[in-house]
Design a protein around this motif. Sequence first.
Motif, PDB file in Angstrom:
ATOM      1  N   ALA A 295      78.376  30.097 -24.128  1.00 15.57           N
ATOM      2  CA  ALA A 295      77.989  28.972 -23.283  1.00 15.57           C
ATOM      3  C   ALA A 295      77.861  29.390 -21.826  1.00 15.57           C
ATOM      4  O   ALA A 295      76.934  28.969 -21.121  1.00 15.57           O
ATOM      5  CB  ALA A 295      79.007  27.849 -23.429  1.00 15.57           C
TER       6      ALA A 295
ATOM      7  N   ALA B   8      74.421  29.162 -19.685  1.00 14.88           N
ATOM      8  CA  ALA B   8      74.273  28.342 -18.486  1.00 14.88           C
ATOM      9  C   ALA B   8      73.848  29.170 -17.279  1.00 14.88           C
ATOM     10  O   ALA B   8      72.926  28.780 -16.533  1.00 14.88           O
ATOM     11  CB  ALA B   8      75.585  27.620 -18.194  1.00 14.88           C
TER      12      ALA B   8
ATOM     13  N   CYS C  65      74.809  21.248 -21.284  1.00 17.06           N
ATOM     14  CA  CYS C  65      76.070  21.816 -21.791  1.00 17.06           C
ATOM     15  C   CYS C  65      77.075  20.727 -22.152  1.00 17.06           C
ATOM     16  O   CYS C  65      77.743  20.800 -23.194  1.00 17.06           O
ATOM     17  CB  CYS C  65      76.656  22.763 -20.752  1.00 17.06           C
TER      18      CYS C  65
ATOM     19  N   PHE D  89      81.614  23.997 -24.610  1.00 11.90           N
ATOM     20  CA  PHE D  89      80.469  23.965 -23.698  1.00 11.90           C
ATOM     21  C   PHE D  89      80.789  23.161 -22.442  1.00 11.90           C
ATOM     22  O   PHE D  89      80.097  23.283 -21.428  1.00 11.90           O
ATOM     23  CB  PHE D  89      79.242  23.375 -24.407  1.00 11.90           C
TER      24      PHE D  89
ATOM     25  N   SER E 275      81.087  24.933 -19.104  1.00  9.03           N
ATOM     26  CA  SER E 275      79.862  25.218 -18.353  1.00  9.03           C
ATOM     27  C   SER E 275      79.139  23.939 -17.964  1.00  9.03           C
ATOM     28  O   SER E 275      78.027  23.992 -17.435  1.00  9.03           O
ATOM     29  CB  SER E 275      78.922  26.107 -19.189  1.00  9.03           C
TER      30      SER E 275
END
Length: 555
Positions: free
Chosen positions: A412, A416, A433, A472, A475
Motif C-alpha cells: 500500500a 500510494a 487507499c 491501506f 496510506s
Amino acid sequence: MAKFTTRLDNNFCFLSHNTSTSQSSILLNRTSRKNLQLQLSPSKHRFNFNVLCSIKEKENVKGEIEKVGGGASGGGLVNGVRVEELDRKTGLGRENASKEAGFDLVWPPWKNTPQRYKLIGTTSLAFVICNMDKVNLSVAIIPMSHQFGWNSSVAGVVQSSFFWGYALSQLPGGWLSKLFGGRKVLEIGVLAWSLATALVPVLAGFMPGLLLSRVLVGIGEGVSPSAATDLIARSIPLEERSRAVSFVFGGLSVGSVTGLLVAPTLIQNLGWESVFYLFGLLGIWWYLGFHFLGKGLASDAVEVEHVAPLQSANLHKSWNNSLEELVQTKTSWSNTQEELRASLKDVPWKAFFRRPAVWAMIYAHFCGSWGHYTCLSWLPTFFSEELNLNLREAAWVSILPPLASVFVTSIAAQFADNLIANGVETTTVRKICQAISFLSPATCMILSSLDLGLQPWEIVGFLSCGLALSSFALSGLYCTHQDISPEYASILLGITNTVGAVPGIVGVALTGFLLDSTHSWSMSLFAPSIFFYLTGTIVWLAFASSKPQSFSESD
C-alpha cells in the motif's frame, strides 16, 4: 568508520587503520637484515596503524626521515614525522609503483545511516512493543477468566479499560509532542506503559487495581501515535511520507504477530503472568537502549569536534547549534505554568472544527477503530469457540490478519507514493487507499456473517484477508494529518485518535454484553463493524481532503 589498508612496494609495506576520530602509527623499520625496529606513536583520538618494511640499510632510511622530519607536529607521528608527510615525500604508492589493498569496516552498522531513518527505525520498534503489550491481554484473558470466574461482560470491561487511558492521553500527547518534540514524549510513554504492564499480575486479584494498571498502559501507549506523527511530519519529506508512516505504524502489526505467537507458549509453560513480566521488561530495555544510542551519537559528535577543531567552521557551527538545541530543550521542560497555558492558547482549536476535512478524519478514525479494536480483542475468543481450538491454536490463527497486514502495508505504501510521484493528486490517493481499507473488511465480514455454508477455515481466510487490507488506512487516513498541516499534525492526530479510542471503550465492552445477550458473533462482533465501515466510506469520499490548511483563526 574503520579503514584497514595494506600497501606494498620495493621499499616499504604499510598496514594502516583509520577511523574518523582517532589516529596512531606503528613503523616497522628493517634497519638491517638482522635487526627489526617497531615503533608505536598513539594519539588520544585516532588510531593509524602503519607497518613499514624496507630492505634498505639503516642509514638510507634514517636519512629519509631526517630529510622530512623538521616541520612535523601533531598526532600520527613516526619518529617525529607525520605519517602523511612521510607518505608524500618518500613517494609511497606513487613513484615506487606501490600497490594498495583495503577494506572498510563500518561499526556500528547504523553509523552512516541518515538521522531520520534512525528515528523512524527506533520508533517502529517501539510500536512493535506497543502492540505486544496490547494483545497480551487478549490471549491471557482466557486463562484469567477461568481462574477468576469472569463472564464475557466482565472480560469485556477488563479489556476495554486499556482504552480509557488511551482516550484520555490522545490530546495531551499531541500537545506535548508539539511543545517538547515527539522523541521525548515517546521515550516517556514507552517507559510508562512498560512499568504498568509489569504490574498487571501483581494487581490481577484486585479488580480496581487491575483496571488502573491497564488504564496506565493505555495512557503510555496513547501518547505514542501523536509522538510518532510529530517525528514524521518534522523529518520526512512528502514523497517518502507514506512509506515512513507505513513502516512506523506497521510495527503495530509486527507487534500483534509477535505477541500472539509468543504469548500462548509463555502462558502454557510459565503461566499467564509471564507475558506481562517479560513484555514489560522488553519496553524497559528499549528505553535504556534508546538512551544508550542517543548518548553514543552525542559522544561521537564531541570526539569529532575535539579531534578536528580546525577542520571547518561548519562543523563548529553545527555543534554550537546542537548545544543551543539542547539548552532550548532543557529550557522548554522548565517552562512555567503560564507559558504552558499560553502555548495551549496558540493552538487554533476553533479553526480545526470548522473544516469538513477534519470532521471526515474524525469519523473515519472512529469507524476504522471500531472494527480494529473489537476484532483485536475478541478474535482469539471467537476462533476458540467457533473452531473449537485450544489456547495456542486460537492465538496462532489470530496471527493471520496482522501477519498479512505486514505485507499489505508495504504494498500500500509503495502504491500510494508511486501514484503521488506520477502526478496523481494527493487527496485522490488518500481517498482510494482509505476506501480500500474500509470496503475490504466490510465485504469479508458480510460473507462471514451470512449462512453460506462456509467451512470454519474459510471464514478465517475471509477475515484475515479483509483485516489485512484494512492496513491501506496507513496510506490514507494516517497520512492526511501530515498532509494538511505538518505544524499541527500531532495535535490533529490527538483529536482524531481521542475519538478513535471510544470504540475501544464502548465497542469492546458492548461486544461482550451483546454476546452474553444474543449468543451470536454475527450480531455482536460483525454487524456493528460492517455498519461503521460502510458509513465511514461515504463520509470519507464526500469530505476528505489532503490540501494544506492554514488553520488561521481569522479564516
